[in-house]
Scaffold this motif. Structure first.
Motif, PDB file in Angstrom:
ATOM      1  N   TRP A  94       0.815  -1.210   0.000  1.00  0.00           N
ATOM      2  CA  TRP A  94       0.000   0.000   0.000  1.00  0.00           C
ATOM      3  C   TRP A  94       0.851   1.264   0.000  1.00  0.00           C
ATOM      4  CZ3 TRP A  94      -5.269   0.858  -0.060  1.00  0.00           C
ATOM      5  CH2 TRP A  94      -6.067  -0.294  -0.042  1.00  0.00           C
ATOM      6  N   THR A  95       0.346   2.270  -0.689  1.00  0.00           N
ATOM      7  CA  THR A  95       0.912   3.612  -0.643  1.00  0.00           C
ATOM      8  C   THR A  95      -0.245   4.586  -0.421  1.00  0.00           C
ATOM      9  OG1 THR A  95       2.603   2.994  -2.245  1.00  0.00           O
ATOM     10  CG2 THR A  95       2.256   5.351  -1.887  1.00  0.00           C
ATOM     11  N   LEU A  96      -0.075   5.503   0.534  1.00  0.00           N
ATOM     12  CA  LEU A  96      -1.055   6.558   0.782  1.00  0.00           C
ATOM     13  C   LEU A  96      -0.303   7.871   0.885  1.00  0.00           C
ATOM     14  CD1 LEU A  96      -3.902   7.626   1.482  1.00  0.00           C
ATOM     15  CD2 LEU A  96      -3.393   7.089   3.872  1.00  0.00           C
ATOM     16  N   THR A  97      -0.711   8.836   0.077  1.00  0.00           N
ATOM     17  CA  THR A  97      -0.084  10.156   0.143  1.00  0.00           C
ATOM     18  C   THR A  97      -1.153  11.241   0.215  1.00  0.00           C
ATOM     19  OG1 THR A  97       0.036  10.381  -2.263  1.00  0.00           O
ATOM     20  CG2 THR A  97       1.964   9.425  -1.165  1.00  0.00           C
ATOM     21  N   LEU A  98      -0.795  12.316   0.865  1.00  0.00           N
ATOM     22  CA  LEU A  98      -1.575  13.551   0.849  1.00  0.00           C
ATOM     23  C   LEU A  98      -0.774  14.462  -0.061  1.00  0.00           C
ATOM     24  CD1 LEU A  98      -3.988  15.145   1.979  1.00  0.00           C
ATOM     25  CD2 LEU A  98      -2.502  15.891   3.846  1.00  0.00           C
ATOM     26  N   ASP A  99      -1.188  14.530  -1.314  1.00  0.00           N
ATOM     27  CA  ASP A  99      -0.392  15.087  -2.408  1.00  0.00           C
ATOM     28  C   ASP A  99       0.969  14.382  -2.411  1.00  0.00           C
ATOM     29  OD1 ASP A  99      -2.368  16.572  -3.566  1.00  0.00           O
ATOM     30  OD2 ASP A  99      -1.764  18.457  -2.688  1.00  0.00           O
ATOM     31  N   ASP A 100       2.053  15.075  -2.134  1.00  0.00           N
ATOM     32  CA  ASP A 100       3.374  14.450  -2.185  1.00  0.00           C
ATOM     33  C   ASP A 100       3.861  13.933  -0.835  1.00  0.00           C
ATOM     34  OD1 ASP A 100       3.629  14.926  -4.898  1.00  0.00           O
ATOM     35  OD2 ASP A 100       4.543  16.892  -4.593  1.00  0.00           O
ATOM     36  N   TYR A 101       3.080  14.102   0.215  1.00  0.00           N
ATOM     37  CA  TYR A 101       3.485  13.691   1.556  1.00  0.00           C
ATOM     38  C   TYR A 101       2.996  12.270   1.834  1.00  0.00           C
ATOM     39  CZ  TYR A 101       3.845  13.527   6.627  1.00  0.00           C
ATOM     40  OH  TYR A 101       4.147  13.157   7.915  1.00  0.00           O
ATOM     41  N   GLU A 102       3.925  11.335   2.036  1.00  0.00           N
ATOM     42  CA  GLU A 102       3.533   9.951   2.307  1.00  0.00           C
ATOM     43  C   GLU A 102       3.068   9.802   3.750  1.00  0.00           C
ATOM     44  OE1 GLU A 102       5.000   5.343   1.865  1.00  0.00           O
ATOM     45  OE2 GLU A 102       6.242   6.937   1.031  1.00  0.00           O
ATOM     46  N   ILE A 103       1.923   9.166   3.926  1.00  0.00           N
ATOM     47  CA  ILE A 103       1.377   8.891   5.251  1.00  0.00           C
ATOM     48  C   ILE A 103       1.722   7.450   5.595  1.00  0.00           C
ATOM     49  CG2 ILE A 103      -0.719   8.776   6.644  1.00  0.00           C
ATOM     50  CD1 ILE A 103      -1.886  10.937   4.755  1.00  0.00           C
ATOM     51  N   GLU A 104       2.421   7.287   6.694  1.00  0.00           N
ATOM     52  CA  GLU A 104       2.914   5.979   7.107  1.00  0.00           C
ATOM     53  C   GLU A 104       1.794   5.153   7.742  1.00  0.00           C
ATOM     54  OE1 GLU A 104       6.049   4.791   6.621  1.00  0.00           O
ATOM     55  OE2 GLU A 104       6.531   6.663   5.569  1.00  0.00           O
ATOM     56  N   TRP A 105       1.874   3.849   7.561  1.00  0.00           N
ATOM     57  CA  TRP A 105       0.955   2.899   8.176  1.00  0.00           C
ATOM     58  C   TRP A 105       1.412   2.592   9.592  1.00  0.00           C
ATOM     59  CZ3 TRP A 105      -3.665   0.871   7.803  1.00  0.00           C
ATOM     60  CH2 TRP A 105      -3.970  -0.315   8.471  1.00  0.00           C
ATOM     61  N   ASP A 106       0.479   2.568  10.529  1.00  0.00           N
ATOM     62  CA  ASP A 106       0.747   2.176  11.905  1.00  0.00           C
ATOM     63  C   ASP A 106      -0.089   0.929  12.182  1.00  0.00           C
ATOM     64  OD1 ASP A 106       0.123   1.965  14.814  1.00  0.00           O
ATOM     65  OD2 ASP A 106       1.394   3.752  14.949  1.00  0.00           O
ATOM     66  N   GLY A 107       0.567  -0.156  12.541  1.00  0.00           N
ATOM     67  CA  GLY A 107      -0.124  -1.412  12.758  1.00  0.00           C
ATOM     68  C   GLY A 107      -1.187  -1.377  13.850  1.00  0.00           C
ATOM     69  N   HIS A 108      -1.111  -0.404  14.755  1.00  0.00           N
ATOM     70  CA  HIS A 108      -2.088  -0.298  15.846  1.00  0.00           C
ATOM     71  C   HIS A 108      -3.219   0.666  15.531  1.00  0.00           C
ATOM     72  CE1 HIS A 108       0.376  -2.738  18.462  1.00  0.00           C
ATOM     73  NE2 HIS A 108       1.424  -1.985  18.170  1.00  0.00           N
ATOM     74  N   THR A 109      -2.900   1.772  14.879  1.00  0.00           N
ATOM     75  CA  THR A 109      -3.921   2.809  14.650  1.00  0.00           C
ATOM     76  C   THR A 109      -4.293   2.998  13.197  1.00  0.00           C
ATOM     77  OG1 THR A 109      -2.212   4.523  14.562  1.00  0.00           O
ATOM     78  CG2 THR A 109      -3.235   4.108  16.714  1.00  0.00           C
ATOM     79  N   GLY A 110      -3.596   2.333  12.290  1.00  0.00           N
ATOM     80  CA  GLY A 110      -3.893   2.515  10.865  1.00  0.00           C
ATOM     81  C   GLY A 110      -3.244   3.782  10.344  1.00  0.00           C
ATOM     82  N   TYR A 111      -3.906   4.409   9.389  1.00  0.00           N
ATOM     83  CA  TYR A 111      -3.389   5.652   8.838  1.00  0.00           C
ATOM     84  C   TYR A 111      -3.868   6.821   9.691  1.00  0.00           C
ATOM     85  CZ  TYR A 111      -2.058   3.197   4.567  1.00  0.00           C
ATOM     86  OH  TYR A 111      -1.472   2.352   3.667  1.00  0.00           O
ATOM     87  N   HIS A 112      -2.943   7.666  10.080  1.00  0.00           N
ATOM     88  CA  HIS A 112      -3.291   8.869  10.843  1.00  0.00           C
ATOM     89  C   HIS A 112      -2.123   9.862  10.714  1.00  0.00           C
ATOM     90  CE1 HIS A 112      -0.645   6.899  13.714  1.00  0.00           C
ATOM     91  NE2 HIS A 112      -0.509   8.066  14.299  1.00  0.00           N
ATOM     92  N   LEU A 113      -2.388  11.071  11.100  1.00  0.00           N
ATOM     93  CA  LEU A 113      -1.354  12.103  11.160  1.00  0.00           C
ATOM     94  C   LEU A 113      -1.256  12.572  12.597  1.00  0.00           C
ATOM     95  CD1 LEU A 113      -2.220  14.134   7.940  1.00  0.00           C
ATOM     96  CD2 LEU A 113      -0.251  12.631   8.297  1.00  0.00           C
ATOM     97  N   PRO A 114      -0.059  12.633  13.160  1.00  0.00           N
ATOM     98  CA  PRO A 114       0.094  13.061  14.554  1.00  0.00           C
ATOM     99  C   PRO A 114      -0.543  14.429  14.788  1.00  0.00           C
ATOM    100  CG  PRO A 114       2.162  12.231  13.679  1.00  0.00           C
ATOM    101  CD  PRO A 114       1.210  12.317  12.523  1.00  0.00           C
ATOM    102  N   GLY A 115      -1.287  14.520  15.883  1.00  0.00           N
ATOM    103  CA  GLY A 115      -1.905  15.791  16.272  1.00  0.00           C
ATOM    104  C   GLY A 115      -3.195  16.129  15.562  1.00  0.00           C
ATOM    105  N   LEU A 116      -3.601  15.316  14.605  1.00  0.00           N
ATOM    106  CA  LEU A 116      -4.779  15.630  13.801  1.00  0.00           C
ATOM    107  C   LEU A 116      -6.066  15.617  14.613  1.00  0.00           C
ATOM    108  CD1 LEU A 116      -5.430  16.316  10.858  1.00  0.00           C
ATOM    109  CD2 LEU A 116      -5.914  13.900  10.501  1.00  0.00           C
TER     110      LEU A 116
END
Length: 118
Positions: A94-116
């Protein structure tokens, strides 16, 4: 001030195509998250492309709203949606990006952005 919109782009690659069960589960995730979007009438939802490159089993995008008051709730919702898609097809690359910024996968929480969600 004019704001340029940004989009989430998501791709899943693997050698074997989706099974019928996986395709049905993907369709269910798309329907559920699109129907329950925070601003469903005004914003774009999960959009899966019809034409896929060889080795790609899922490819799509979702445009984020430009309005500040809608951006964060929408992003939280769509990150959860892509997490659900990944859970349906966990053995793909899997690849997930917000435009050019890659969002990393976290096995516990899934896809998220810190502080969001703070």
């Amino acid at each position: 001030m004019v704001r340029v919109g940004v989009s989430l782009y998501y791709t899943a690659r693997r050698a074997t195509p989706l099974t019928d069960a996986e395709s049905a589960a993907v369709s269910q995730v798309v329907s559920t998250y699109n129907e329950n979007a925070p601003f469903s009438a005004q914003e774009e939802g999960l959009y899966l492309y019809d034409r896929l490159e060889p080795g790609t089993v899922l490819d799509g995008s979702t445009k984020m709203p430009a309005a500040d008051d809608r951006a964060i709730p929408s992003l939280v919702h769509w990150l959860s949606a892509v997490t659900a898609l990944r859970n349906v097809v966990p053995d793909a690359d899997w690849t997930l990006t917000l435009d050019d910024y890659e969002i990393e996968w976290d096995g516990h929480t899934g896809y998220h952005l810190p502080g969001l969600t703070d």
